[in-house]
Motif scaffolding. Structure first.
Motif, PDB file in Angstrom:
ATOM      1  N   LEU A 162       4.801  -4.282  -7.248  1.00 55.96           N
ATOM      2  CA  LEU A 162       4.085  -3.388  -8.170  1.00 55.96           C
ATOM      3  C   LEU A 162       4.174  -3.887  -9.611  1.00 55.96           C
ATOM      4  O   LEU A 162       4.057  -3.095 -10.544  1.00 55.96           O
ATOM      5  CB  LEU A 162       4.667  -1.972  -8.071  1.00 55.96           C
ATOM      6  CG  LEU A 162       4.678  -1.335  -6.685  1.00 55.96           C
ATOM      7  CD1 LEU A 162       5.201   0.099  -6.763  1.00 55.96           C
ATOM      8  CD2 LEU A 162       3.297  -1.359  -6.055  1.00 55.96           C
ATOM      9  N   LEU A 163       4.349  -5.184  -9.779  1.00 58.52           N
ATOM     10  CA  LEU A 163       4.581  -5.746 -11.105  1.00 58.52           C
ATOM     11  C   LEU A 163       3.487  -5.405 -12.117  1.00 58.52           C
ATOM     12  O   LEU A 163       3.796  -5.046 -13.268  1.00 58.52           O
ATOM     13  CB  LEU A 163       4.759  -7.258 -11.003  1.00 58.52           C
ATOM     14  CG  LEU A 163       5.343  -7.972 -12.213  1.00 58.52           C
ATOM     15  CD1 LEU A 163       6.676  -7.377 -12.628  1.00 58.52           C
ATOM     16  CD2 LEU A 163       5.492  -9.467 -11.921  1.00 58.52           C
ATOM     17  N   PRO A 164       2.200  -5.485 -11.768  1.00 57.88           N
ATOM     18  CA  PRO A 164       1.175  -5.118 -12.756  1.00 57.88           C
ATOM     19  C   PRO A 164       1.332  -3.685 -13.262  1.00 57.88           C
ATOM     20  O   PRO A 164       1.122  -3.414 -14.449  1.00 57.88           O
ATOM     21  CB  PRO A 164      -0.135  -5.306 -11.988  1.00 57.88           C
ATOM     22  CG  PRO A 164       0.182  -6.329 -10.950  1.00 57.88           C
ATOM     23  CD  PRO A 164       1.590  -6.026 -10.541  1.00 57.88           C
ATOM     24  N   ARG A 165       1.743  -2.774 -12.370  1.00 59.44           N
ATOM     25  CA  ARG A 165       1.938  -1.382 -12.782  1.00 59.44           C
ATOM     26  C   ARG A 165       3.152  -1.257 -13.703  1.00 59.44           C
ATOM     27  O   ARG A 165       3.117  -0.513 -14.683  1.00 59.44           O
ATOM     28  CB  ARG A 165       2.105  -0.498 -11.543  1.00 59.44           C
ATOM     29  CG  ARG A 165       2.232   0.980 -11.859  1.00 59.44           C
ATOM     30  CD  ARG A 165       2.141   1.828 -10.607  1.00 59.44           C
ATOM     31  NE  ARG A 165       0.795   1.796 -10.022  1.00 59.44           N
ATOM     32  CZ  ARG A 165       0.405   2.574  -9.004  1.00 59.44           C
ATOM     33  NH1 ARG A 165       1.263   3.436  -8.469  1.00 59.44           N
ATOM     34  NH2 ARG A 165      -0.813   2.476  -8.531  1.00 59.44           N
ATOM     35  N   LEU A 166       4.213  -1.981 -13.401  1.00 62.37           N
ATOM     36  CA  LEU A 166       5.407  -1.944 -14.249  1.00 62.37           C
ATOM     37  C   LEU A 166       5.078  -2.451 -15.649  1.00 62.37           C
ATOM     38  O   LEU A 166       5.458  -1.841 -16.652  1.00 62.37           O
ATOM     39  CB  LEU A 166       6.513  -2.772 -13.608  1.00 62.37           C
ATOM     40  CG  LEU A 166       7.918  -2.704 -14.212  1.00 62.37           C
ATOM     41  CD1 LEU A 166       8.959  -3.137 -13.158  1.00 62.37           C
ATOM     42  CD2 LEU A 166       8.081  -3.573 -15.443  1.00 62.37           C
ATOM     43  N   LEU A 167       4.356  -3.558 -15.724  1.00 56.99           N
ATOM     44  CA  LEU A 167       4.047  -4.158 -17.021  1.00 56.99           C
ATOM     45  C   LEU A 167       3.043  -3.329 -17.813  1.00 56.99           C
ATOM     46  O   LEU A 167       2.961  -3.468 -19.048  1.00 56.99           O
ATOM     47  CB  LEU A 167       3.507  -5.577 -16.825  1.00 56.99           C
ATOM     48  CG  LEU A 167       4.492  -6.568 -16.193  1.00 56.99           C
ATOM     49  CD1 LEU A 167       3.819  -7.899 -15.939  1.00 56.99           C
ATOM     50  CD2 LEU A 167       5.719  -6.741 -17.080  1.00 56.99           C
ATOM     51  N   ALA A 168       2.302  -2.469 -17.127  1.00 55.78           N
ATOM     52  CA  ALA A 168       1.334  -1.609 -17.820  1.00 55.78           C
ATOM     53  C   ALA A 168       2.019  -0.466 -18.563  1.00 55.78           C
ATOM     54  O   ALA A 168       1.370   0.260 -19.319  1.00 55.78           O
ATOM     55  CB  ALA A 168       0.331  -1.041 -16.818  1.00 55.78           C
ATOM     56  N   GLU A 169       3.334  -0.299 -18.357  1.00 57.11           N
ATOM     57  CA  GLU A 169       4.107   0.737 -19.040  1.00 57.11           C
ATOM     58  C   GLU A 169       5.172   0.064 -19.898  1.00 57.11           C
ATOM     59  O   GLU A 169       6.314  -0.101 -19.475  1.00 57.11           O
ATOM     60  CB  GLU A 169       4.739   1.675 -18.009  1.00 57.11           C
ATOM     61  CG  GLU A 169       3.721   2.351 -17.092  1.00 57.11           C
ATOM     62  CD  GLU A 169       4.364   3.223 -16.030  1.00 57.11           C
ATOM     63  OE1 GLU A 169       5.494   3.703 -16.281  1.00 57.11           O
ATOM     64  OE2 GLU A 169       3.757   3.411 -14.960  1.00 57.11           O
ATOM     65  N   PRO A 170       4.819  -0.378 -21.102  1.00 54.98           N
ATOM     66  CA  PRO A 170       5.730  -1.202 -21.917  1.00 54.98           C
ATOM     67  C   PRO A 170       7.045  -0.541 -22.250  1.00 54.98           C
ATOM     68  O   PRO A 170       8.036  -1.232 -22.528  1.00 54.98           O
ATOM     69  CB  PRO A 170       4.901  -1.486 -23.187  1.00 54.98           C
ATOM     70  CG  PRO A 170       3.837  -0.453 -23.198  1.00 54.98           C
ATOM     71  CD  PRO A 170       3.532  -0.145 -21.771  1.00 54.98           C
ATOM     72  N   GLY A 216       0.820  -1.213   0.000  1.00 55.13           N
ATOM     73  CA  GLY A 216       0.000   0.000   0.000  1.00 55.13           C
ATOM     74  C   GLY A 216       0.850   1.257   0.000  1.00 55.13           C
ATOM     75  O   GLY A 216       0.564   2.216  -0.726  1.00 55.13           O
ATOM     76  N   LEU A 217       1.922   1.242   0.795  1.00 52.40           N
ATOM     77  CA  LEU A 217       2.829   2.391   0.847  1.00 52.40           C
ATOM     78  C   LEU A 217       3.502   2.604  -0.508  1.00 52.40           C
ATOM     79  O   LEU A 217       3.574   3.734  -1.010  1.00 52.40           O
ATOM     80  CB  LEU A 217       3.883   2.173   1.928  1.00 52.40           C
ATOM     81  CG  LEU A 217       5.032   3.190   1.968  1.00 52.40           C
ATOM     82  CD1 LEU A 217       4.505   4.581   2.278  1.00 52.40           C
ATOM     83  CD2 LEU A 217       6.079   2.771   2.994  1.00 52.40           C
ATOM     84  N   LEU A 218       3.970   1.526  -1.103  1.00 53.15           N
ATOM     85  CA  LEU A 218       4.659   1.631  -2.383  1.00 53.15           C
ATOM     86  C   LEU A 218       3.727   2.088  -3.495  1.00 53.15           C
ATOM     87  O   LEU A 218       4.118   2.866  -4.372  1.00 53.15           O
ATOM     88  CB  LEU A 218       5.304   0.292  -2.751  1.00 53.15           C
ATOM     89  CG  LEU A 218       6.384  -0.217  -1.787  1.00 53.15           C
ATOM     90  CD1 LEU A 218       6.938  -1.561  -2.255  1.00 53.15           C
ATOM     91  CD2 LEU A 218       7.507   0.796  -1.630  1.00 53.15           C
ATOM     92  N   LEU A 219       2.493   1.618  -3.463  1.00 59.04           N
ATOM     93  CA  LEU A 219       1.512   2.062  -4.453  1.00 59.04           C
ATOM     94  C   LEU A 219       1.290   3.566  -4.351  1.00 59.04           C
ATOM     95  O   LEU A 219       1.171   4.258  -5.364  1.00 59.04           O
ATOM     96  CB  LEU A 219       0.195   1.314  -4.267  1.00 59.04           C
ATOM     97  CG  LEU A 219       0.120  -0.101  -4.828  1.00 59.04           C
ATOM     98  CD1 LEU A 219      -1.145  -0.796  -4.334  1.00 59.04           C
ATOM     99  CD2 LEU A 219       0.145  -0.084  -6.357  1.00 59.04           C
ATOM    100  N   ALA A 220       1.253   4.048  -3.127  1.00 58.24           N
ATOM    101  CA  ALA A 220       1.039   5.487  -2.928  1.00 58.24           C
ATOM    102  C   ALA A 220       2.224   6.301  -3.449  1.00 58.24           C
ATOM    103  O   ALA A 220       2.048   7.422  -3.945  1.00 58.24           O
ATOM    104  CB  ALA A 220       0.810   5.770  -1.449  1.00 58.24           C
ATOM    105  N   LEU A 221       3.421   5.750  -3.360  1.00 55.86           N
ATOM    106  CA  LEU A 221       4.608   6.466  -3.818  1.00 55.86           C
ATOM    107  C   LEU A 221       4.725   6.490  -5.341  1.00 55.86           C
ATOM    108  O   LEU A 221       5.283   7.426  -5.909  1.00 55.86           O
ATOM    109  CB  LEU A 221       5.870   5.812  -3.243  1.00 55.86           C
ATOM    110  CG  LEU A 221       6.115   5.979  -1.744  1.00 55.86           C
ATOM    111  CD1 LEU A 221       7.291   5.125  -1.310  1.00 55.86           C
ATOM    112  CD2 LEU A 221       6.364   7.454  -1.412  1.00 55.86           C
ATOM    113  N   GLY A 222       4.204   5.466  -5.998  1.00 58.62           N
ATOM    114  CA  GLY A 222       4.407   5.330  -7.435  1.00 58.62           C
ATOM    115  C   GLY A 222       5.641   4.489  -7.713  1.00 58.62           C
ATOM    116  O   GLY A 222       6.538   4.362  -6.863  1.00 58.62           O
ATOM    117  N   LEU A 223       5.710   3.906  -8.889  1.00 58.06           N
ATOM    118  CA  LEU A 223       6.730   2.915  -9.193  1.00 58.06           C
ATOM    119  C   LEU A 223       8.159   3.444  -9.054  1.00 58.06           C
ATOM    120  O   LEU A 223       9.005   2.812  -8.417  1.00 58.06           O
ATOM    121  CB  LEU A 223       6.508   2.363 -10.607  1.00 58.06           C
ATOM    122  CG  LEU A 223       7.475   1.280 -11.068  1.00 58.06           C
ATOM    123  CD1 LEU A 223       7.465   0.092 -10.129  1.00 58.06           C
ATOM    124  CD2 LEU A 223       7.118   0.837 -12.485  1.00 58.06           C
TER     125      LEU A 223
END
Length: 302
Positions: free
Chosen positions: A102-110, A35-42
């Motif tokens: 945060l892997l899903p967020r990383l993969l969402a930015e090809p 949750g903390l990492l999601l709030a910070l951004g990748l």
């Protein structure tokens, strides 16, 4: 207070219940970190976790082990150079930890993952293949070139002792391994043989030792290496690809690799041993290129 609570639980709760409580606490803590990492951004999350691991990981007993391994494998480095390398290694591992959550967020930015493997080269795996890699860069994303080509990728992994965390991390990886993660257990060879015959691509991290390991020479020293991926490719007649992830800066990566010739002699065991040594020759060359990105702390050498 925490110590008193731990002593109380140890004295008054059965071992099985203590284990369940411990697993639940670990899972809740992990979700809190997420949750903390999601709030910070990748980018900020990766940088923060890298800085924390660089600062605090040297107090872990594995730090001294990693230092010994580097000193023996790369004797040309003095103590100051090893300290810099170790700091960079821990930072890379901390970043990888954050990026896995945060892997899903990383993969969402090809644009974060550049693939240096021509798509036409990977078509060789369309009807089944073995992909091997090592714990370098962010090894979670080494399958991205296959995912972009819509391959049926299955990953072989060692389950964690905490089933809650294990299921959670498996879910994080689902976008990479749509076919699923396959636990490395006694029956895994039969399941993998069946999957390979249906055209699945089998992804295996093969730089760690296990109960099936054979003796090899690695960085000029006796070491142990699993022949399992090579034996799988040899017995099933599958092509074998060796790939890696390279961290190019922050949470950005490059994936490359190449096919290896699979020996087809009269002795499958000897062929697998030869291929295992070839795989580790490639690994050694790659590690020498980016030593700070490999996980030096595990028990690789005899």
């Amino acid at each position: 207070m925490l110590r008193f609570l731990a002593l109380f639980l140890r004295r008054h709760l059965p071992r099985q219940i203590r284990r369940r409580v411990s697993h639940r606490v670990q899972y809740v803590a992990l979700r809190g970190v997420e949750g903390l990492l999601l709030a910070l951004g990748l980018d900020r999350a990766s940088a923060l976790m890298g800085a924390l691991w660089r600062t605090f990981a040297p107090f872990n007993p594995r730090h001294a082990r990693a230092d010994r391994h580097i000193a023996a494998a790369m004797p040309e480095l003095d103590a100051a150079a090893r300290r810099r390398l170790l700091g960079d290694m821990w930072e890379n591992l901390g970043r990888t930890f954050a990026e896995t959550l945060l892997l899903p967020r990383l993969l969402a930015e090809p644009e974060r993952v550049v693939c240096d493997v021509p798509p036409e080269s990977l078509e060789k795996a369309r009807h089944g293949a073995v992909f091997v890699s090592l714990h370098t860069g962010n090894w979670e994303i080494v399958a991205v070139p296959l995912v972009r080509l819509a391959f049926d990728v299955r990953a072989v992994y060692k389950p964690l002792t905490n089933p809650l965390v294990d299921r959670y991390l498996a879910e994080r990886r689902r976008s990479l391994y749509a076919g699923g993660l396959i636990a490395r257990d006694r029956g895994v060879a039969l399941r993998l043989r069946s999957l390979a015959r249906t055209g699945s691509t089998l992804a295996i991290l093969s730089d760690l030792r296990d109960s099936t390991s054979m003796d090899i020479t690695f960085f000029g020293r006796p070491a142990r290496a699993t022949p399992f991926p090579a034996l799988l490719a040899r017995r099933l007649g599958l092509p074998l690809f060796v790939g890696r992830s390279i961290r190019t800066g922050g949470a950005h990566f490059r994936v490359d690799g190449h096919w290896l010739d699979v020996p087809r002699g009269p002795d499958a065991e000897a062929d697998a041993a030869e291929l295992t040594r070839t795989i580790h020759t490639v690994f050694e060359g790659w590690i020498r290129q980016y030593p700070e990105q490999w996980m030096w702390a595990h028990r690789k050498w005899l």
